[in-house]
Design an enzyme around this catalytic site. Structure first.
Site, mmCIF file in Angstrom:
data_model
loop_
_atom_site.group_PDB
_atom_site.id
_atom_site.type_symbol
_atom_site.label_atom_id
_atom_site.label_comp_id
_atom_site.label_asym_id
_atom_site.label_seq_id
_atom_site.Cartn_x
_atom_site.Cartn_y
_atom_site.Cartn_z
ATOM 1 N N HIS A 156 0.923 -1.150 0.239
ATOM 2 C CA HIS A 156 -0.290 0.281 -0.045
ATOM 3 C C HIS A 156 1.215 1.456 0.000
ATOM 4 O O HIS A 156 0.194 2.435 -0.863
ATOM 5 C CB HIS A 156 -0.620 -0.170 1.429
ATOM 6 C CG HIS A 156 -1.472 -1.419 1.021
ATOM 7 N ND1 HIS A 156 -1.620 -1.793 2.385
ATOM 8 C CD2 HIS A 156 -2.805 -1.190 0.441
ATOM 9 C CE1 HIS A 156 -2.859 -2.468 2.282
ATOM 10 N NE2 HIS A 156 -3.744 -2.193 1.459
ATOM 11 N N GLN A 181 -0.978 -4.523 -8.708
ATOM 12 C CA GLN A 181 -1.146 -5.809 -9.733
ATOM 13 C C GLN A 181 -1.337 -6.823 -8.944
ATOM 14 O O GLN A 181 -1.959 -7.756 -9.287
ATOM 15 C CB GLN A 181 0.302 -5.352 -10.861
ATOM 16 C CG GLN A 181 0.704 -4.566 -12.025
ATOM 17 C CD GLN A 181 1.483 -4.854 -12.232
ATOM 18 O OE1 GLN A 181 2.611 -6.150 -12.117
ATOM 19 N NE2 GLN A 181 1.861 -3.795 -13.219
HETATM 20 O O1 PAF Z 1 -7.767 -3.409 -2.847
HETATM 21 C C1 PAF Z 1 -8.704 -2.764 -2.256
HETATM 22 O O2 PAF Z 1 -7.367 -2.401 -1.215
HETATM 23 C C2 PAF Z 1 -10.462 -2.665 -1.807
HETATM 24 O O3 PAF Z 1 -10.457 -3.112 -2.655
HETATM 25 C C3 PAF Z 1 -9.839 -1.520 -1.982
HETATM 26 C C4 PAF Z 1 -10.037 -1.499 -3.984
HETATM 27 C C5 PAF Z 1 -9.849 -0.212 -1.980
HETATM 28 C C6 PAF Z 1 -11.790 -1.202 -2.595
HETATM 29 O O4 PAF Z 1 -12.505 -1.428 -1.207
#
Ligand code: PAF
Length: 283
Positions: free
Chosen positions: A37, A148
């Site tokens: 993230h 990805q």
């Molecule tokens: O990948 C994620 O963390 C979730 O599916 C997202 C794209 C934030 C949608 O809630």
């Protein structure tokens, strides 16, 4: 970094930034942030003028038997990580802010969501598509960064953005891996030491499939067999839920491999389900 809880606050900040000529980079998340993230947030804040991230555990994408209530929520730690990644606005709405009324509108896609993850989680992708549509409408024109690692989600969101003409440029960012190749995921923490030791076999198996394609193999079934045989060398790996050797946009299995190909798999180690994927071009 400002933490904003309402749609109207976020919109007015971003309208002002755009009026000043700034570009917006957006990294949507559900929190419990790991290095994967953080790499999306760094991309959002360095590749655009203003980095925006969201943390929202979206109830719509969890089935009744899934872990919505126990999903980790750790705002203070996450906010510190977002700030360190250069985010200027962190949007943290409540469920009531996002869904003030019973949700009557759902965004769902055919084809790309049906197989693979879609067959074991039939309501999941519509929940993701719906919340990401809302987030795109809230944030407005931007470049949005997705990992990805969740390749089927990325393929769906690319297609949704095209089909619905969102003024958003969707970028897929490389999977962040541990040194031994295991794709980073919050689920890795739940692996036993023995499972953790064998889990990188999944990535090695997918890479062997890539090598076969690069070496001229064009039969998806043959590539699948190579990947399956290598996963089977990890005695603690269950039989994979699926091994997909597919067209990278439609996620359908072609008769003969050509163009952009994606290899995807989902494998249980104990009660932990790991997903991973890699890409290759078959000229
Ligand atoms: O990948 C994620 O963390 C979730 O599916 C997202 C794209 C934030 C949608 O809630």
């Amino acid at each position: 970094m400002e933490i904003l809880h309402t749609i109207s606050e976020l919109r007015s900040h971003l309208d002002r930034e755009r009026a000043d000529g700034k570009t917006i980079g957006f990294a949507p998340t559900m929190g419990a942030l790991h290095h994967g993230h953080e790499s999306l947030m760094v991309a959002a804040s360095t590749m655009c003028n203003v980095g925006v991230a969201s943390i929202f555990v979206n109830p719509l994408q969890f089935a009744p038997d899934e872990d919505l209530d126990s999903y980790p929520r750790m705002l203070d730690e996450d906010a510190a990580k977002a700030e360190a990644a250069g985010i200027e606005y962190l949007f943290v709405p409540s469920v009531r802010e996002m869904y003030p009324e019973e949700n009557w509108t759902t965004v769902s896609l055919r084809v790309v969501t049906e197989p693979w993850e879609g067959s074991s989680r039939p309501t999941h992708f519509a929940g993701v598509a719906t919340v990401v549509s809302k987030l795109f409408n809230i944030v407005g024109p931007c470049t949005a960064y997705f990992g990805q690692k969740d390749y089927q989600q990325l393929a769906m969101l690319r297609r949704m953005t095209t089909d619905l003409n969102f003024p958003v440029d969707v970028k897929g960012m490389p999977t962040v891996r541990e040194e031994d190749g295991l794709a980073m995921s919050s689920r890795n923490l739940r692996l036993t030491p023995e499972h953790r030791e064998q889990a990188p076999t999944v990535q090695r198996a997918l890479q062997a499939g890539v090598t076969a394609i690069e070496g001229g193999e064009r039969d998806p079934a043959a590539v699948e067999a190579i990947v399956r045989a290598i996963i089977a060398t990890a005695p603690l790996a269950a039989e994979p839920d699926y091994i997909a050797v597919v067209d990278a946009a439609s996620l359908r299995t072609p008769e003969i491999l050509s163009g952009e190909i994606r290899l995807l798999t989902a494998v249980y180690f104990g009660d932990v389900r790991l997903i991973d994927n890699v890409g290759v071009v078959a000229p």
